[in-house]
Motif scaffolding. Sequence first.
Motif, PDB file in Angstrom:
ATOM      1  N   VAL A  53      34.230  55.175  30.154  1.00 29.69           N
ATOM      2  CA  VAL A  53      35.417  54.961  30.825  1.00 29.69           C
ATOM      3  C   VAL A  53      35.470  53.756  31.268  1.00 29.69           C
ATOM      4  N   GLU A  54      35.030  54.004  33.169  1.00 27.79           N
ATOM      5  CA  GLU A  54      35.073  52.807  34.124  1.00 27.79           C
ATOM      6  C   GLU A  54      34.597  51.862  33.793  1.00 27.79           C
ATOM      7  N   LEU A  55      33.363  51.682  32.962  1.00 24.60           N
ATOM      8  CA  LEU A  55      32.195  50.583  33.327  1.00 24.60           C
ATOM      9  C   LEU A  55      33.276  49.931  32.398  1.00 24.60           C
ATOM     10  N   GLY A  56      34.412  50.167  31.677  1.00 31.49           N
ATOM     11  CA  GLY A  56      34.736  49.446  30.253  1.00 31.49           C
ATOM     12  C   GLY A  56      36.802  48.466  30.661  1.00 31.49           C
ATOM     13  N   LEU A  57      36.510  49.711  31.800  1.00 29.04           N
ATOM     14  CA  LEU A  57      38.071  49.395  32.131  1.00 29.04           C
ATOM     15  C   LEU A  57      37.519  47.967  33.205  1.00 29.04           C
ATOM     16  N   ARG A  58      36.489  48.310  34.204  1.00 29.93           N
ATOM     17  CA  ARG A  58      36.071  47.182  34.724  1.00 29.93           C
ATOM     18  C   ARG A  58      35.899  46.278  34.229  1.00 29.93           C
ATOM     19  N   LEU A  59      35.436  46.053  33.136  1.00 27.97           N
ATOM     20  CA  LEU A  59      35.317  44.977  32.403  1.00 27.97           C
ATOM     21  C   LEU A  59      36.333  44.423  31.367  1.00 27.97           C
ATOM     22  N   ALA A  60      37.065  45.168  30.950  1.00 31.24           N
ATOM     23  CA  ALA A  60      38.458  44.652  31.001  1.00 31.24           C
ATOM     24  C   ALA A  60      39.411  43.915  31.664  1.00 31.24           C
ATOM     25  N   THR A  61      39.202  45.029  32.961  1.00 33.42           N
ATOM     26  CA  THR A  61      39.934  43.924  33.986  1.00 33.42           C
ATOM     27  C   THR A  61      39.333  42.978  34.945  1.00 33.42           C
ATOM     28  N   PRO A  62      40.085  41.750  34.594  1.00 31.14           N
ATOM     29  CA  PRO A  62      40.454  40.229  35.048  1.00 31.14           C
ATOM     30  C   PRO A  62      40.255  40.051  36.240  1.00 31.14           C
ATOM     31  N   PRO A  63      38.799  39.311  37.004  1.00 34.78           N
ATOM     32  CA  PRO A  63      38.388  39.448  38.241  1.00 34.78           C
ATOM     33  C   PRO A  63      39.491  39.350  39.470  1.00 34.78           C
ATOM     34  N   VAL A  64      39.197  39.714  40.402  1.00 32.56           N
ATOM     35  CA  VAL A  64      40.393  39.574  41.677  1.00 32.56           C
ATOM     36  C   VAL A  64      39.754  38.458  42.583  1.00 32.56           C
ATOM     37  N   THR A  65      40.271  37.119  43.027  1.00 33.23           N
ATOM     38  CA  THR A  65      39.583  35.289  43.527  1.00 33.23           C
ATOM     39  C   THR A  65      40.137  36.206  44.970  1.00 33.23           C
ATOM     40  N   PRO A  66      39.978  36.091  45.599  1.00 38.06           N
ATOM     41  CA  PRO A  66      40.755  35.465  47.428  1.00 38.06           C
ATOM     42  C   PRO A  66      41.557  33.777  46.745  1.00 38.06           C
ATOM     43  N   LEU A  67      42.929  33.888  47.233  1.00 40.06           N
ATOM     44  CA  LEU A  67      43.673  32.901  47.544  1.00 40.06           C
ATOM     45  C   LEU A  67      42.182  31.994  49.197  1.00 40.06           C
ATOM     46  N   ALA A  68      42.192  30.590  48.358  1.00 39.37           N
ATOM     47  CA  ALA A  68      41.775  29.679  48.929  1.00 39.37           C
ATOM     48  C   ALA A  68      41.887  29.507  50.878  1.00 39.37           C
ATOM     49  N   PRO A  69      41.938  29.392  51.979  1.00 37.24           N
ATOM     50  CA  PRO A  69      42.204  29.387  53.401  1.00 37.24           C
ATOM     51  C   PRO A  69      43.237  27.671  53.229  1.00 37.24           C
ATOM     52  N   GLY A  70      44.929  27.580  53.433  1.00 37.87           N
ATOM     53  CA  GLY A  70      45.412  26.552  53.694  1.00 37.87           C
ATOM     54  C   GLY A  70      46.022  26.768  51.768  1.00 37.87           C
ATOM     55  N   ALA A  71      45.622  27.414  50.791  1.00 37.11           N
ATOM     56  CA  ALA A  71      46.748  27.289  49.832  1.00 37.11           C
ATOM     57  C   ALA A  71      47.869  27.735  49.670  1.00 37.11           C
ATOM     58  N   ALA A  72      48.410  27.000  48.386  1.00 35.33           N
ATOM     59  CA  ALA A  72      49.850  27.454  48.647  1.00 35.33           C
ATOM     60  C   ALA A  72      50.015  28.593  47.919  1.00 35.33           C
TER      61      ALA A  72
END
Length: 73
Positions: A53-72
């Motif tokens: 179940v945990e694996l499935g939730l990780r696969l179904a959740t889009p990856p979180v990408t950090p904002l680039a420095p200076g990005a609006a």
Amino acid sequence: MHPDIHLLLHAQRTAAATATVTAGAPGADARAVRAAGAARRGALRTRLGWALVELGLRLATPPVTPLAPGAAR
């Protein structure tokens, strides 16, 4: 139906198994060993199920990408 009926049924089964083992019925030890093995398999099956179940939730959740420095924002 009572939501915790499985707990009541488990308590009854445990009491019956304990009474059988303490009464010294033939094959009682073999039944106790089989019951213990079934409990271990059930625990393993539960852990494996939750891991899937945990694996499935990780696969179904889009990856979180950090904002680039200076990005609006």
